[in-house]
Structures are given as structure tokens and as C-alpha cells.
Design a protein around this motif. Structure first.
Motif, short mmCIF file in Angstrom:
data_model
loop_
_atom_site.label_atom_id
_atom_site.label_comp_id
_atom_site.label_asym_id
_atom_site.label_seq_id
_atom_site.Cartn_x
_atom_site.Cartn_y
_atom_site.Cartn_z
N SER A 133 0.83 -1.21 0.00
CA SER A 133 0.00 0.00 0.00
C SER A 133 0.87 1.26 0.00
CB SER A 133 -0.93 0.01 1.22
OG SER A 133 -0.20 0.26 2.41
N GLY A 134 2.02 1.20 0.67
CA GLY A 134 2.90 2.36 0.75
C GLY A 134 2.33 3.49 1.59
N ALA A 135 1.28 3.20 2.37
CA ALA A 135 0.58 4.26 3.10
C ALA A 135 1.03 4.42 4.55
CB ALA A 135 -0.93 3.99 3.08
N VAL A 136 1.60 3.38 5.14
CA VAL A 136 1.89 3.40 6.58
C VAL A 136 2.82 4.54 7.00
CG1 VAL A 136 2.98 2.11 8.46
CG2 VAL A 136 1.31 0.99 6.99
N PRO A 137 3.93 4.80 6.31
CA PRO A 137 4.81 5.90 6.75
C PRO A 137 4.09 7.25 6.79
CG PRO A 137 5.97 4.51 5.18
CD PRO A 137 4.54 4.06 5.17
N GLY A 138 3.30 7.55 5.76
CA GLY A 138 2.57 8.82 5.73
C GLY A 138 1.53 8.93 6.83
N ILE A 139 0.85 7.82 7.12
CA ILE A 139 -0.16 7.83 8.18
C ILE A 139 0.50 8.01 9.55
CG2 ILE A 139 -1.98 6.49 9.32
CD1 ILE A 139 -2.47 5.11 6.62
N ILE A 140 1.64 7.36 9.77
CA ILE A 140 2.37 7.54 11.03
C ILE A 140 2.77 9.00 11.20
CG2 ILE A 140 4.55 7.02 12.20
CD1 ILE A 140 4.29 4.16 11.20
N ALA A 141 3.25 9.62 10.11
CA ALA A 141 3.63 11.03 10.18
C ALA A 141 2.44 11.90 10.56
CB ALA A 141 4.20 11.48 8.83
N GLU A 142 1.27 11.56 10.07
CA GLU A 142 0.05 12.31 10.41
C GLU A 142 -0.31 12.12 11.87
OE1 GLU A 142 -3.21 14.85 9.55
OE2 GLU A 142 -1.42 14.35 8.38
N TYR A 143 -0.17 10.89 12.37
CA TYR A 143 -0.53 10.59 13.75
C TYR A 143 0.44 11.23 14.75
CZ TYR A 143 -3.94 6.93 12.47
OH TYR A 143 -5.02 6.23 11.99
N ALA A 146 4.35 14.69 12.37
CA ALA A 146 5.70 15.04 11.94
C ALA A 146 5.69 15.18 10.42
CB ALA A 146 6.70 13.98 12.37
N ALA A 147 6.71 15.84 9.89
CA ALA A 147 6.83 15.96 8.45
C ALA A 147 7.10 14.58 7.85
CB ALA A 147 7.96 16.92 8.08
N ALA A 148 6.62 14.36 6.62
CA ALA A 148 6.85 13.10 5.92
C ALA A 148 7.57 13.34 4.61
CB ALA A 148 5.52 12.39 5.67
N LEU A 149 8.71 12.68 4.44
CA LEU A 149 9.45 12.70 3.17
C LEU A 149 9.49 11.26 2.69
CD1 LEU A 149 10.34 15.37 4.56
CD2 LEU A 149 12.59 15.06 3.51
N PRO A 180 11.89 16.47 14.35
CA PRO A 180 11.71 15.06 13.97
C PRO A 180 10.89 14.91 12.70
CG PRO A 180 10.23 15.61 15.77
CD PRO A 180 11.10 16.83 15.56
N ALA A 181 11.12 13.80 12.01
CA ALA A 181 10.46 13.58 10.73
C ALA A 181 10.32 12.07 10.48
CB ALA A 181 11.23 14.23 9.60
N VAL A 182 9.50 11.75 9.49
CA VAL A 182 9.30 10.36 9.04
C VAL A 182 9.72 10.30 7.58
CG1 VAL A 182 7.66 8.50 8.65
CG2 VAL A 182 7.37 10.03 10.62
N ILE A 183 10.54 9.31 7.22
CA ILE A 183 10.93 9.16 5.83
C ILE A 183 10.73 7.71 5.40
CG2 ILE A 183 12.63 11.01 6.03
CD1 ILE A 183 14.82 8.85 5.89
N SER A 184 10.62 7.50 4.10
CA SER A 184 10.61 6.14 3.57
C SER A 184 11.56 6.09 2.38
CB SER A 184 9.20 5.70 3.16
OG SER A 184 8.73 6.42 2.04
#
Length: 270
Positions: A133-143, A146-149, A180-184
Motif C-alpha cells: 500500500s505504501g501508506a503506513v509511513p505517511g499515516i504515522i507522520a500524520e498521527y 511530523a513531516a513526511a518525506l 523530527p520527521a518520518v521518511i521512507s
């Protein structure tokens, strides 16, 4: 101590025969000889990226923690990451999470991340090989929030900023965000290292921290198949790939015409 959390997943090997349970969830029981579970390959790229960030700035004192949610056998993925060089491992192992969709999974992982001190960066693979799905990193960033790259092919961290390059069919995009940030990252990123003997031996003896829903403040009705916001209602086995069509002709013009006709019959010409 600033922490980099890397999300890893134990998945059926690419070459294993895959089958579904009666509720359409993926069969993951390795006692079935047709199933061989391994760390998802894209997660090894994520671990490698975390280790390179740590090694590039020794004075920052980064700690790399690998985190997985799954059944008992997810330990295998965590120990592979430890053998590569991760410092600690956390396993969210609770049967009540079975069948969770991306929203439930991301919520549980986010809640587990919040139990870790001073998380500056969360790194994941761009998409798992079993769910894709590729969706989990973006959803975690929303929760978190944090910024998502996401979907990066290269990453660097300096002066409290993470920078990365995303490549698409339209070209390359240079992205940055404050920590802090989330990246994939995907498989275009730096190739993962092979664990050495010392790393393998240490990983085998390492203690993995176990968590359940109560430890991370997640309620039973927020996860699991029965509480998923999405559900699979039907599935079909993909037809075996045929041998294909071979066009042979000594006349280049006739060959080109035959290829054009073949594509036109399938509405593949624009």
C-alpha cells in the motif's frame, strides 16, 4: 540520546507460494512448508540508511532502534536488523492485532514509537512486499504529527534537517524537513550491507523488548480484523503467465507491421 527508529516487517519470501486464510488475510504460518518468512528486503535498505546516518555523524550519538509489529516469528526480521548493526529491537507482539488494516497498524506503531525516548527520525521502506500500500509511513507522520518525506532514493541529516531526493517519471525532487520527521526509502537507496560473523553472533544473543497493547496505550477495539476500516471481500488466483508471442521475420518492415498489429489488437497503441 537521539534515536532513529526503523520499521521492519517479517513477510513471506518473494519466492514462497502464497495463500490466504478463510478471512482473506495472508497465511504467515511458517510451519506450513510452502511459507518461508524473511525480513522484507526494502526494510534492509531502511536499516542501511539509518546506520549510514549514524556513522556519518558520530558526535550526534544516534541510537538505531528497529521496531516490528507481528507474530512471534517477527523476531527473525528484528535479529537480521540487529546483525546489520542496529542497537536495540522492539517487538509489538499481540495476537489482538492480527488482521489490522493500515490505519490500525499505523496507530499501533505510532503508539509504540511514542514509548521510545527522543525519537528524531523514523525510517521505513516505501512499501511492503506483501501489502504494497505504501501508506503506513505517511499515516504515522500524520498521527505523530511530523513531516513526511517519502519514496526517497538518497538521504542525509545535518544541523537538525533531513534532506532527500525523490525520483519520479517527471524528474527528481529535492525535499527537506526539520527533525523530527518520518521518511521512507526504496530500493534505489544505498544497498544494504551484509552482516558479519560478529554481528550475527551478537544478534542471536540480543534481548528483544516485547510490548503488548497495554504497554503502548492502544485499545483492543482500535486494531485487529474485526475493527478494521477496510476489508477484503473476495480474491482470485492470478492466472499463470503464458509463454508469450514470438515474432520472427527476416523483413524488418514485416516485423514492425506484425508488432504494430499485435499492440493494436490489445488497444496498446495511442
Amino acid at each position: 540520546m537521539p534515536t532513529i527508529v526503523v520499521l521492519v516487517k517479517n513477510v513471506p519470501d518473494t519466492w514462497s507460494e502464497k495463500s490466504l486464510e478463510e478471512d482473506y488475510t495472508l497465511l504467515r504460518d511458517s510451519s506450513d512448508s510452502s511459507v518461508d518468512n524473511v525480513i522484507d528486503e526494502v526494510n534492509q535498505y531502511a536499516v542501511e540508511q539509518a546506520l549510514r546516518i549514524k556513522e556519518a555523524d558520530p558526535e550526534a550519538g544516534y541510537r538505531v532502534v528497529v521496531l516490528s509489529a507481528g507474530p512471534e516469528e517477527a523476531d527473525k526480521a528484528l535479529r537480521t536488523a540487529l546483525a546489520m548493526g542496529a542497537d536495540d529491537a522492539i517487538h509489538l507482539c499481540d495476537e489482538r492485532m492480527a488482521g489490522s488494516d493500515v490505519l490500525g497498524t499505523a496507530w499501533a506503531l505510532t503508539s509504540a514509537i511514542r514509548t521510545i525516548d527522543d525519537v528524531q527520525l523514523v525510517i521505513a521502506g516505501s512499501a511492503s512486499s506483501d501489502g504494497a500500500s505504501g501508506a503506513v509511513p505517511g499515516i504515522i507522520a500524520e498521527y505523530l504529527p511530523a513531516a513526511a518525506l517519502t519514496h526517497l532514493k538518497s538521504v542525509s541529516v545535518a544541523d537538525g534537517v533531513v534532506r532527500g531526493v525523490r525520483e519520479t517519471s517527471a524528474g527528481e525532487w529535492e525535499l527537506e524537513a526539520s527533525l523530527p520527521a518520518v521518511i521512507s526509502v526504496g530500493e534505489q537507496a544505498d544497498r544494504p550491507r551484509y552482516p558479519n560473523f560478529k554481528g550475527l553472533a551478537a544478534a542471536k544473543k540480543a534481548t528483544i523488548t516485547r510490548l503488548q497493547l497495554e504497554n503502548i496505550g492502544v485499545l483492543e477495539n482500535q486494531v485487529g480484523l474485526a475493527h478494521a476500516a477496510t476489508a477484503v471481500t473476495a480474491a482470485e488466483t492470478r492466472e499463470a503467465r503464458g509463454a508469450g508471442t514470438i515474432i520472427r521475420d527476416n523483413d524488418p518492415a514485416a516485423t514492425a507491421a506484425a508488432i504494430a498489429d499485435f499492440l493494436d489488437e490489445r488497444s496498446l497503441l495511442k
